[in-house]
Design a protein around this motif. Structure first.
Motif, PDB file in Angstrom:
ATOM      1  N   CYS A  15       0.954  -1.316   0.033  1.00 37.04           N
ATOM      2  CA  CYS A  15      -0.036   0.043   0.114  1.00 37.04           C
ATOM      3  C   CYS A  15       0.926   1.337   0.020  1.00 37.04           C
ATOM      4  CB  CYS A  15      -0.881  -0.071   1.233  1.00 37.04           C
ATOM      5  SG  CYS A  15      -2.455  -1.296   1.196  1.00 37.04           S
ATOM      6  N   TYR A  19       1.167   3.954  -2.984  1.00 34.47           N
ATOM      7  CA  TYR A  19       0.932   5.286  -2.641  1.00 34.47           C
ATOM      8  C   TYR A  19       1.842   6.322  -3.065  1.00 34.47           C
ATOM      9  CZ  TYR A  19       0.945   9.498   0.476  1.00 34.47           C
ATOM     10  OH  TYR A  19       1.008  10.792   1.240  1.00 34.47           O
ATOM     11  N   ARG A  20       3.009   5.819  -2.710  1.00 33.10           N
ATOM     12  CA  ARG A  20       4.477   6.784  -3.173  1.00 33.10           C
ATOM     13  C   ARG A  20       4.325   6.765  -4.772  1.00 33.10           C
ATOM     14  NH1 ARG A  20       6.891   3.948   0.747  1.00 33.10           N
ATOM     15  NH2 ARG A  20       7.719   2.561  -0.682  1.00 33.10           N
ATOM     16  N   ALA A  50      -3.804   6.785  -4.777  1.00 34.04           N
ATOM     17  CA  ALA A  50      -2.710   6.851  -3.844  1.00 34.04           C
ATOM     18  C   ALA A  50      -3.382   7.150  -2.222  1.00 34.04           C
ATOM     19  CB  ALA A  50      -2.400   8.569  -4.144  1.00 34.04           C
ATOM     20  N   GLU A  51      -4.814   7.828  -2.229  1.00 37.31           N
ATOM     21  CA  GLU A  51      -5.229   8.012  -1.209  1.00 37.31           C
ATOM     22  C   GLU A  51      -5.982   6.942  -0.297  1.00 37.31           C
ATOM     23  OE1 GLU A  51      -6.586   9.906   2.404  1.00 37.31           O
ATOM     24  OE2 GLU A  51      -5.178  10.229   1.138  1.00 37.31           O
ATOM     25  N   CYS A  53      -4.816   3.626  -0.727  1.00 34.32           N
ATOM     26  CA  CYS A  53      -3.599   2.980  -0.401  1.00 34.32           C
ATOM     27  C   CYS A  53      -3.211   3.514   0.988  1.00 34.32           C
ATOM     28  CB  CYS A  53      -2.546   3.067  -1.536  1.00 34.32           C
ATOM     29  SG  CYS A  53      -3.015   2.126  -3.029  1.00 34.32           S
ATOM     30  N   ARG A  54      -2.825   5.040   1.034  1.00 32.95           N
ATOM     31  CA  ARG A  54      -2.568   5.401   2.228  1.00 32.95           C
ATOM     32  C   ARG A  54      -3.607   4.974   3.480  1.00 32.95           C
ATOM     33  NH1 ARG A  54      -3.678   8.213   5.783  1.00 32.95           N
ATOM     34  NH2 ARG A  54      -5.567   8.948   4.647  1.00 32.95           N
ATOM     35  N   CYS A  74      -9.886  -0.677  -1.357  1.00 25.37           N
ATOM     36  CA  CYS A  74      -8.359  -0.285  -2.252  1.00 25.37           C
ATOM     37  C   CYS A  74      -8.122  -1.220  -3.355  1.00 25.37           C
ATOM     38  CB  CYS A  74      -7.417  -0.423  -1.134  1.00 25.37           C
ATOM     39  SG  CYS A  74      -5.646   0.362  -1.476  1.00 25.37           S
ATOM     40  N   CYS A  78      -7.296   0.068  -6.795  1.00 27.52           N
ATOM     41  CA  CYS A  78      -5.962  -0.292  -7.615  1.00 27.52           C
ATOM     42  C   CYS A  78      -6.192  -0.837  -8.905  1.00 27.52           C
ATOM     43  CB  CYS A  78      -5.380  -1.174  -6.883  1.00 27.52           C
ATOM     44  SG  CYS A  78      -4.424  -0.480  -5.197  1.00 27.52           S
ATOM     45  N   CYS A 101      -0.492  -4.299  -5.096  1.00 27.83           N
ATOM     46  CA  CYS A 101      -1.147  -3.830  -4.010  1.00 27.83           C
ATOM     47  C   CYS A 101      -2.778  -4.337  -4.104  1.00 27.83           C
ATOM     48  CB  CYS A 101      -1.458  -2.146  -3.972  1.00 27.83           C
ATOM     49  SG  CYS A 101      -2.156  -1.370  -2.496  1.00 27.83           S
TER      50      CYS A 101
END
Length: 110
Positions: A15, A19-20, A50-51, A53-54, A74, A78, A101
């Motif tokens: 995740c 995100y990164r 991204a959000e 996953c975060r 998520c 993804c 992910c």
């Protein structure tokens, strides 16, 4: 602190990597490439991914019982992001991070 299983740690790591990757590619690659890379639907999907996953990583890290629901959502986001990045092209790193992910989150959501 609650114990984090190896499977959960793999999901947290996937995740955070996604995100990164999504945030970095959206802000550095897509904005600079322009064209289909910045089409609103694609760009919003990358930011949403991204959000998601975060948030999944955070819920697992704090030991929230609802992490399975977030991981399920998520995984879907993804999958959609990976498809969108494939269609746009020249986004292999994002596709790979999203797929990894998605797989980890599907296992966590099960």
């Amino acid at each position: 602190m609650h114990d984090v299983s190896p499977e959960m740690q793999r999901c947290i790591d996937a995740c955070l990597a996604c995100y990164r990757t999504c945030l970095g590619m959206a802000s550095r690659h897509c904005l600079e490439a322009g064209g289909p890379h910045v089409e609103p639907e694609h760009f919003r999907l990358m930011l949403s991914c991204a959000e998601a996953c975060r948030a999944s990583a955070e819920l697992m890290l704090i030991g929230s019982a609802v992490h399975r629901h977030q991981c399920g959502a998520c995984a879907e986001i993804c999958a959609a992001c990976a498809r969108s990045c494939e269609e746009v092209g020249d986004m292999d790193a994002c596709v790979a991070a999203c797929r990894a992910c998605e797989e980890a989150c599907r296992k966590m959501a099960a």
